[in-house]
Design an enzyme around this catalytic site. Structure first.
Site, PDB file in Angstrom:
ATOM      1  N   ASP A 216     -28.632   1.203 -48.090  1.00 13.01           N
ATOM      2  CA  ASP A 216     -28.752   0.803 -46.860  1.00 13.01           C
ATOM      3  C   ASP A 216     -29.092  -0.283 -47.012  1.00 13.01           C
ATOM      4  O   ASP A 216     -29.062  -1.012 -47.362  1.00 13.01           O
ATOM      5  CB  ASP A 216     -29.725   2.049 -46.245  1.00 13.01           C
ATOM      6  CG  ASP A 216     -29.915   2.002 -44.637  1.00 13.01           C
ATOM      7  OD1 ASP A 216     -30.364   1.096 -43.870  1.00 13.01           O
ATOM      8  OD2 ASP A 216     -29.730   3.485 -43.800  1.00 13.01           O
ATOM      9  N   HIS A 239     -26.561  -2.326 -46.734  1.00 13.09           N
ATOM     10  CA  HIS A 239     -26.440  -3.184 -45.672  1.00 13.09           C
ATOM     11  C   HIS A 239     -26.997  -4.642 -44.333  1.00 13.09           C
ATOM     12  O   HIS A 239     -27.065  -4.667 -44.034  1.00 13.09           O
ATOM     13  CB  HIS A 239     -26.991  -2.389 -44.517  1.00 13.09           C
ATOM     14  CG  HIS A 239     -26.100  -0.639 -44.621  1.00 13.09           C
ATOM     15  ND1 HIS A 239     -26.357   0.082 -43.775  1.00 13.09           N
ATOM     16  CD2 HIS A 239     -25.412  -0.219 -45.652  1.00 13.09           C
ATOM     17  CE1 HIS A 239     -25.691   1.311 -44.829  1.00 13.09           C
ATOM     18  NE2 HIS A 239     -25.212   0.429 -45.303  1.00 13.09           N
TER      19      HIS A 239
END
Ligand SMILES: *[C@@H]1O[C@H](CO)[C@@H](O)[C@H](O)[C@H]1NC(C)=O
Ligand SMILES: *[C@@H]1O[C@H](CO)[C@@H](O)[C@H](O)[C@H]1NC(C)=O
Ligand SMILES: *[C@@H]1O[C@H](CO)[C@@H](O)[C@H](O)[C@H]1NC(C)=O
Ligand SMILES: *[C@@H]1O[C@H](CO)[C@@H](O)[C@H](O)[C@H]1NC(C)=O
Length: 391
Positions: A216, A239
């Protein structure tokens, strides 16, 4: 003369003993580095002694693998010691059965501590089986953050490694003055919700020389953070570095004075991102600087997304979060998609004071040029601009 020498010696000896740290080795409290014996109680006893010490305290965790079989909280509100250093030579592991910690919020938690240093060591929460549960679509617990620091001051974390967290690796919530350096974080690129470092309501957080590879956000900056400095971070997979998600709540504290500098993103979903829910909110972002950034095959190198709503919980469909004074300076490298710069703000609440300077991003596939896309974004652009600015 002799008396003076003696006096100086006495002063030096008493000075050094008052500066010396009292050392507590977890092994002498019963911790076993055999990987199987639950050392939670021993760690807590060592903490309690260090905390009660009237001097600076040093807790040593020797090499070996220490099982912390349940969630553990190091509470600082009644500590006497002026500072506590935890020097970890070994590895701390969670049980293989994720349920042992998955509903605890955090696996290792520090609460209301002041002047705590964590140096070295590896945290392995063994999150793999929980990721499988989550990705299979079964009903699973949300998982624990590996290391959570709450309402604390003057924290230093250096040379710490976190692998395979169930959820976030490191959370800093309600803290003042935290310095993280030489931190190494890793989890599989497709592990769910394994943010590297998540910040909430904190001020004066510095993250230096760190390497984050996860499923993430490498670093996510939630509501209420100010004066955050990130320098020489290597992010990927992951991310990217994200301010957000912001604006879920109506009454939400804003984000101010955030800097990302001399940082590299490699193969990440985003580079530098600001993300807000398409909901009513009094939140804001004022003053963010992204500079000297290298992008290597990043899907959305520069992105502001103000219409974030992955589920149907956005009755307003526009974000109330105000975004102003955001600088992108010397951002270069390659984009994995053609839209290398995307500034998607709100009709009712445009972004203002955006500054692009020396942005040089190329579409990795070649042949076609990279493009930029703006909606309701105002500001200035100067220097090298590839793609052409849409401001
Ligand atoms: C630390 O101090 C507290 C309160 O004075 C006491 O309850 C506790 O037993 C002490 N712990 C140790 C390890 O001395
Ligand atoms: C912004 O944050 C940096 C640390 O990241 C700090 O040195 C600086 O003083 C802050 N600026 C303001 C105006 O508060
Ligand atoms: C760039 O990233 C994409 C995925 O986002 C990947 O499919 C592609 O192979 C990468 N290209 C290079 C040259 O690394
Ligand atoms: C939508 O997602 C948010 C954040 O993950 C969550 O808090 C909320 O409950 C979700 N709402 C619905 C209707 O699923």
């Amino acid at each position: 003369m002799k008396n003076i020498v003696l006096l100086v010696v006495i002063i030096l000896v008493s000075l050094s003993s008052s500066l010396a740290k009292v050392t507590y080795n977890v092994a002498s409290f019963g911790a076993k580095g055999d990987g199987n014996t639950d050392s939670t109680k021993a760690f807590l006893s060592a903490w309690s002694s260090a905390c009660n010490s009237t001097k600076s305290a040093l807790i040593v965790v020797p090499s070996g693998t220490y099982l912390l079989a349940t969630a553990i909280t190091f509470a600082g509100e009644r500590c006497q010691s002026s500072s506590i250093t935890i020097r970890i030579y070994g590895t701390l592991v969670a049980p293989f059965d994720y349920n042992a910690i998955a509903n605890s919020g955090d696996w290792i938690r520090f609460h209301r501590v002041n002047h705590v240093t964590i140096s070295g060591g590896t945290l392995d929460a063994r999150g793999g089986s929980l990721w499988s549960c989550k990705t299979s679509g079964k009903n699973c617990p949300s998982g624990a953050t590996s290391l959570g620091l709450y309402n604390s001051k003057n924290i230093a974390i250096s040379g710490l490694k976190s692998i395979n967290s169930q959820m976030f690796h490191i959370l800093i919530d309600g803290c003042i003055n935290a310095k993280l350096q030489g931190v190494s974080i890793s989890a599989s690129g497709d592990s769910p919700n394994t943010d590297g470092i998540h910040l909430i309501s904190s001020t004066g957080v510095t993250i230096l020389n760190s390497k984050i590879a996860t499923g993430d956000d490498c670093i996510s900056i939630g509501p209420g953070n100010s004066n955050v400095w990130m320098q020489t971070v290597a992010c990927g997979p992951g991310h990217g570095i994200s301010i957000g998600s912001l604006g879920w709540a109506l009454d939400e504290p804003g984000v101010q004075n955030i800097t990302v500098t001399t940082t590299t993103f490699r193969g990440t979903q985003n580079g530098v991102r600001i993300k807000t829910w398409a909901r009513a909110s009094h939140g804001f972002v004022t003053g963010a600087v992204f500079q000297h950034v290298t992008m290597v095959n990043v899907s959305n190198p520069i992105i502001i997304e103000q219409r974030y709503c992955p589920n149907d919980s956005c009755p307003d469909q526009v974000s109330g979060v105000t975004i102003k004074d955001v600088v992108y300076e010397d951002i270069h490298g390659t984009s994995a998609t053609q839209v290398a710069v995307k500034l998607d703000c709100n009709p009712g609440n445009p972004c203002t004071g955006i500054r692009l300077q020396d942005v040089n991003l190329n579409y990795i596939r070649g042949g076609q040029p990279a493009v930029s896309s703006c909606a309701y974004a105002a500001g200035t652009a100067s220097g090298i601009l590839h793609p052409t600015s849409c401001l």
